[in-house]
Design an enzyme around this catalytic site. Structure first.
Site, PDB file in Angstrom:
ATOM      1  N   GLU A 271       4.543   1.873   5.668  1.00 26.45           N
ATOM      2  CA  GLU A 271       4.795   1.109   4.551  1.00 26.45           C
ATOM      3  C   GLU A 271       6.080   0.288   4.384  1.00 26.45           C
ATOM      4  OE1 GLU A 271       4.898   4.536   4.679  1.00 26.45           O
ATOM      5  OE2 GLU A 271       6.617   5.421   3.924  1.00 26.45           O
ATOM      6  N   GLU A 305      -0.345   2.526   1.224  1.00 21.84           N
ATOM      7  CA  GLU A 305       0.897   1.796   1.883  1.00 21.84           C
ATOM      8  C   GLU A 305       1.551   0.978   0.868  1.00 21.84           C
ATOM      9  OE1 GLU A 305       1.927   3.374   4.492  1.00 21.84           O
ATOM     10  OE2 GLU A 305      -0.143   4.153   5.084  1.00 21.84           O
ATOM     11  N   HIS A 308       3.386   3.239  -1.683  1.00 25.30           N
ATOM     12  CA  HIS A 308       4.842   3.659  -1.321  1.00 25.30           C
ATOM     13  C   HIS A 308       5.939   2.655  -1.464  1.00 25.30           C
ATOM     14  CE1 HIS A 308       4.165   7.221   1.128  1.00 25.30           C
ATOM     15  NE2 HIS A 308       3.448   6.906   2.007  1.00 25.30           N
TER      16      HIS A 308
HETATM   17  N1  0A1 Z   1       4.465   6.767   6.370  1.00 24.27           N
HETATM   18  C1  0A1 Z   1       3.282   6.694   6.707  1.00 24.27           C
HETATM   19  C2  0A1 Z   1       2.885   7.515   7.950  1.00 24.27           C
HETATM   20  C3  0A1 Z   1       3.648   7.263   9.313  1.00 24.27           C
HETATM   21  C4  0A1 Z   1       4.394   8.152  10.034  1.00 24.27           C
HETATM   22  C5  0A1 Z   1       4.957   8.038  11.042  1.00 24.27           C
HETATM   23  C6  0A1 Z   1       4.575   6.916  11.705  1.00 24.27           C
HETATM   24  O1  0A1 Z   1       5.084   6.722  13.247  1.00 24.27           O
HETATM   25  C7  0A1 Z   1       4.245   6.531  14.248  1.00 24.27           C
HETATM   26  C8  0A1 Z   1       3.704   6.055  11.289  1.00 24.27           C
HETATM   27  C9  0A1 Z   1       3.238   6.344  10.050  1.00 24.27           C
HETATM   28  C10 0A1 Z   1       2.195   6.659   5.964  1.00 24.27           C
HETATM   29  O2  0A1 Z   1       2.188   7.915   5.336  1.00 24.27           O
HETATM   30  O3  0A1 Z   1       1.153   6.051   5.828  1.00 24.27           O
HETATM   31 ZN    ZN Z   2       2.431   7.941   3.198  1.00 27.79          ZN
END
Ligand code: 0A1
Ligand code: ZN
Length: 881
Positions: A271, A305, A308
């Site tokens: 996000e 996303e 967020h």
């Molecule tokens: N915040 C993102 C999830 C996410 C977490 C870590 C990452 O590193 C590779 C990538 C994405 C979500 O909740 O969509």
């Molecule tokens: Zn998320």
């Protein structure tokens, strides 16, 4: 065996940063092997920190090129530098500017964290701690800065340059092949939300005007030549924006919203402020390459996303222990969005299936942790079903407890009061306490301890008094004897032989909800005119397991008459589970299965054509992992598979004529154009569920039907459904269909992923060998996370009989793959390892084999922290968090 344990970070040790960074000016000169990053950081002591403390900036694998303080090179004695940290032991006690130049090799970055290249496209992933692989920084979510980013690259290699926020300047660099682009993001953000992209990409755009009157350009960037496959995602962005305005009153806050699809990505999507980066699996869609499930996932993840932007970005997390604050809340928001876009009951059933398939086992095994963990060794291992899905269930229960109006007011207050800050679970609950006037101190317990609560219920009808009494008792396995009870909203009603008993009431039930907030409680309904069947936990009102002895016939009454769609489905699931586990115990379940088939037949006659998506879910009996979860100990996956299959064979035989008629009735007239909408998808789902049951009862007919469907399919949903059915029927037709499919889709990586996955899930002895062979297929690559997940992940997580083979060959295969992958991409390797989670519940022989595989992994020298953490916790005797 490894002896050193990775350092543990504890919630109780949290303290504010000693320094703050208000502004960041980044100058990134992209080059395949020698990217230069100059970071100008406006730093000051934090009034809430320790006066005179050293400045310790995080780094990971960094190489320092130059370092200035307020424009002057820093004397060597004034700092210490290592790849993992840059320290100024005595930094100025006033605001100052530190200028740091680092040097990166994005092409060599196989971890896919920080700045890397995916198919030649430069992109970044900074959550949770990837920014420190780009420059030295206070890489923690409570340090919020305003970023300006200048990106420079070869104009032919990277004609598209994107950053966070709004584009404020672009141009050529005179006399060179290079160009640049400057982006400014006015919203203060933590480093984990930083992103940039540079590459050759096509795009599709659409205008959007927010409810505040802001003109926004929406754009989805994809690999050259695939722009038309971005249309569905682009439309989902617009629908998400509109929905968040209408349902939560939240508007978008920049002039552009960019989504970029890349083919190598560790997770689903990210996000980053104004610049979401996606695994292309969750963007690209065409009827020929994407299934209905893919379309639904794209819609949900695009929404996730985007949402967020408020739940995560405008209000972020103080520390990573509060991860559920953004993730649980955002999953809840995307679930609500999808429910509004599709069928609410059908979506809710899907949510619960996911929760039971992934979160319940996690919560019952060695990797169990509270929704807000108390400690971690590797934060990347805490992006779990517990934080996400159970976290969402907590928000849902909160809404059930305080009602829709107070919930919306609480959300408004949470966003307004915490805008531009890094918040905690306490801040979140405080907003709802203020708006609802309800004390949520007891409710907060849901965040604190692992384990799925169990609620035992018994009922007694008094015909002379016309009363019905329900006794509830809650327990929490794994939570410890001293654990206080949790607050459990029980949405419920009473059903009679002929329909809902609407006249029955209880003073303890308000708006259909009884709140169980003690270890034991009873409730009495009055004016109950006939012996009732209780419909409990309607809509799955709490993430608990329910024990209630109930005759199949009563459950089948619920299937027929309950007004709650979730519980109608649940009733059929319970009966199927009882029949399967009964058969496993050696009971004669013949008569029960016959009655069940008759009830399903009546159900199909009454409702299948009116709500095919729902009917398809009713036919999809509990999965093998659901049954294993229900049985709990000494699991023999082969026995579960056989018992489940036997019930399916019976149902398929009994319902055969109806299923064939349904397939005909639901067939699309020739020339129909494909639409991914929920109603059309529902018809396809039921047709394909029918195919599956026909095939299990009559393999010859199944082979013919599936083969014909593969040949005539006009979309990927039907073609893949045909292939999946055929995959379970050994023989030449299967092998030639697989070969033809591979040939047809040789140039479609996302479709080839499905081909790898289908084969990895074949529940036959030969599958280990097949997977090993496929690992040497020219299209298999350890460097592409989607490919690894398709082959090894599907095998480990979706093929219970073969992964858990009694001879340990399945465990060995996954262990070898994990170790090979760990050398290049520890994050994805660690995720694969979670397949071992339920190992302790296996029967002794398999348990010993899994134990040996885990020990072999843990004993391997040079293991990453990611894999060591999962292996160590998997082997640990007790809940360690
Ligand atoms: N915040 C993102 C999830 C996410 C977490 C870590 C990452 O590193 C590779 C990538 C994405 C979500 O909740 O969509
Ligand atoms: Zn998320």
């Amino acid at each position: 065996m490894r002896t050193e344990t990775p350092p543990t970070v504890r919630l109780e040790d949290y303290r504010p940063s000693d320094h703050l960074i208000d502004r960041v000016e980044l100058d990134v000169r992209l080059d395949p092997h020698d990217t230069r990053v100059t970071a100008r950081l406006a730093i000051r002591p934090n009034p809430a920190g320790r006066p005179g403390a050293a400045l310790v900036l995080d780094g990971d694998d960094l190489r320092l090129v130059a370092l200035d303080l307020d424009g002057e090179p820093l004397a060597p004695a004034a700092f210490r530098v290592a790849p993992s940290a840059l320290t100024l032991p005595e930094p100025p006690q006033r605001p100052f500017t530190l200028t740091i130049e680092t040097r990166l090799d994005p092409t060599a970055n196989t971890k896919l964290m920080g700045l890397y290249r995916s198919n030649g496209v430069y992109c970044t992933q900074c959550e949770a701690d990837g920014f420190r692989r780009i420059t030295y920084f206070l890489d923690r979510p409570d340090v919020l800065a305003v970023y300006t980013t200048r990106i420079e690259a070869d104009a032919a290699q990277a004609p598209i340059l994107l950053g966070n926020g709004n584009n404020i300047e672009s141009g050529r660099i005179e006399g060179t092949d290079r160009h640049f682009s400057v982006w400014h993001d006015p919203h203060p953000k933590p480093a984990y939300l930083f992103a940039l992209v540079g590459g050759r990409l096509d795009r599709m755009t659409a205008p959007f005007t927010t409810m505040e009157g802001r003109a926004v350009e929406l754009a989805v960037y994809v690999e050259p030549g695939k722009a038309e496959r971005a249309a569905y995602a682009l439309d989902a962005v617009a629908r998400s924006m509109k929905w968040d305005e209408e349902v939560f009153g939240r508007a978008y806050d920049l002039d552009v919203f960019n989504v970029v699809a890349v083919s190598d990505f560790n997770m689903g999507a990210m996000e980053n402020k104004g610049l979401n980066i996606f695994n292309d699996k969750y963007v690209l869609a065409s009827p020929e390459t994407a299934t209905d499930a893919d379309y639904a996932a794209i819609e949900a993840i695009i929404a996730h996303e985007y949402f967020h932007n408020w739940s995560g970005n405008r209000v972020t997390c103080r520390d990573w222990f509060q991860l559920c604050l953004k993730e649980g809340l955002t999953v809840f928001r995307d679930q609500e969005f999808s429910s509004d876009m599709r069928s609410r009951d059908v979506h809710r059933i899907g949510e619960v299936r996911t929760l039971r398939a992934r979160q319940f086992p996690e919560d019952a095994g060695p990797l169990a942790h509270p929704v807000r963990p108390k400690q971690y060794a590797e934060i990347n291992n805490f992006y779990t079903a517990t934080v996400y899905e159970k976290g969402a269930e907590i928000v849902r229960m909160l809404r059930t407890l305080i009602g829709d109006t107070a919930f919306r007011a609480g959300m408004d207050r949470y966003f307004t009061d915490n805008d531009g800050t890094a918040a905690t679970v306490e801040d979140f609950l405080c907003a709802f306490e203020t708006e609802s006037g309800r004390d949520l101190a007891d409710f907060a317990e849901w965040y604190e301890r692992p384990g799925t609560p169990r609620v035992s219920v018994s009922g007694a009808y008094d015909a002379s008094q016309k009363t019905y009494r329900l006794d509830f008792r809650q327990t929490r396995p794994g939570a410890g004897a001293d654990a206080p009870p949790v607050v459990i909203p029980v949405r419920l009603g009473l059903i009679g032989e002929a329909g809902p008993l609407d006249g029955a009431t209880s003073p303890q039930v308000e708006d259909g909800v009884f709140v169980l907030d003690r270890p034991e409680a009873s409730l009495t309904f009055e004016n109950v005119t006939a012996a009732p069947v209780p419909s409990l936990f309607r809509g799955f009102s709490a993430p608990v397991r329910v024990d209630m002895a109930m005759a199949d016939a009563d459950r089948l009454t619920l299937l027929r008459h309950d007004t709650d769609g979730f519980n109608r489905w649940e009733a059929a699931q319970r009966v199927a589970a009882r029949l399967t586990t009964g058969a496993l115990r050696g009971e004669d379940t013949g008569a029960g299965a016959e009655a069940f088939a008759a009830a399903l037949g009546a159900f199909l006659d009454e409702r299948a054509l009116a709500d095919p998506a729902f009917a398809a879910l009713v036919l999809a009996l509990p999965s093998e992992s659901d049954l294993a979860d229900e049985i709990g100990i000494d699991i023999d996956p082969d026995a579960i598979f056989s018992a489940r299959r036997a019930l399916r064979v019976r149902l398929g035989a009994a319902l055969g004529p109806r299923l064939r008629a349904l397939r005909d009735a639901l067939a699309e007239p020739a020339g129909t154009t494909f639409s991914p909408d929920a109603a059309s998808a529902g018809r396809r789902a039921l047709r394909n569920a029918a195919l599956d049951l026909i095939a299990v009862a009559d393999p010859a007919e199944g082979t013919a039907l599936a083969g014909a469907q593969i040949a005539s399919a006009t979309n990927m949903t039907d073609r893949l459904a045909g292939l999946s059915t055929l995959a379970l029927l050994p023989g030449e037709p299967r092998e030639s269909a697989l070969a033809a499919f591979a040939e047809l889709y040789a140039d479609e990586p996302l479709v080839l992923d499905k081909w790898f996955a289908i084969q990895a899930m074949i529940p036959e002895d030969g599958t280990v060998e097949r997977v090993r062979r496929l690992q040497t297929h020219p299209a298999f690559a350890m460097t592409n996370p989607n490919r690894v997940r398709s082959l090894v992940g599907s095998f480990a997580l979706a093929n219970p009989t073969q992964f858990n083979r009694a001879d340990g060959a399945g465990f060995a295969l996954v262990a070898e793959s994990v170790l090979a992958l760990d050398r290049t991409n520890p994050q994805v390797a660690a995720r694969l390892m979670t397949a071992f989670g339920p190992w302790r519940r296996l029967e002794p022989g398999r348990r010993a084999a899994a134990d040996a595989a885990l020990r072999r992994i843990l004993a391997t020298p040079g293991l990453s922290r990611d894999v060591a953490d999962i292996a160590g916790r998997s082997l640990g005797d007790s809940l360690t968090v």
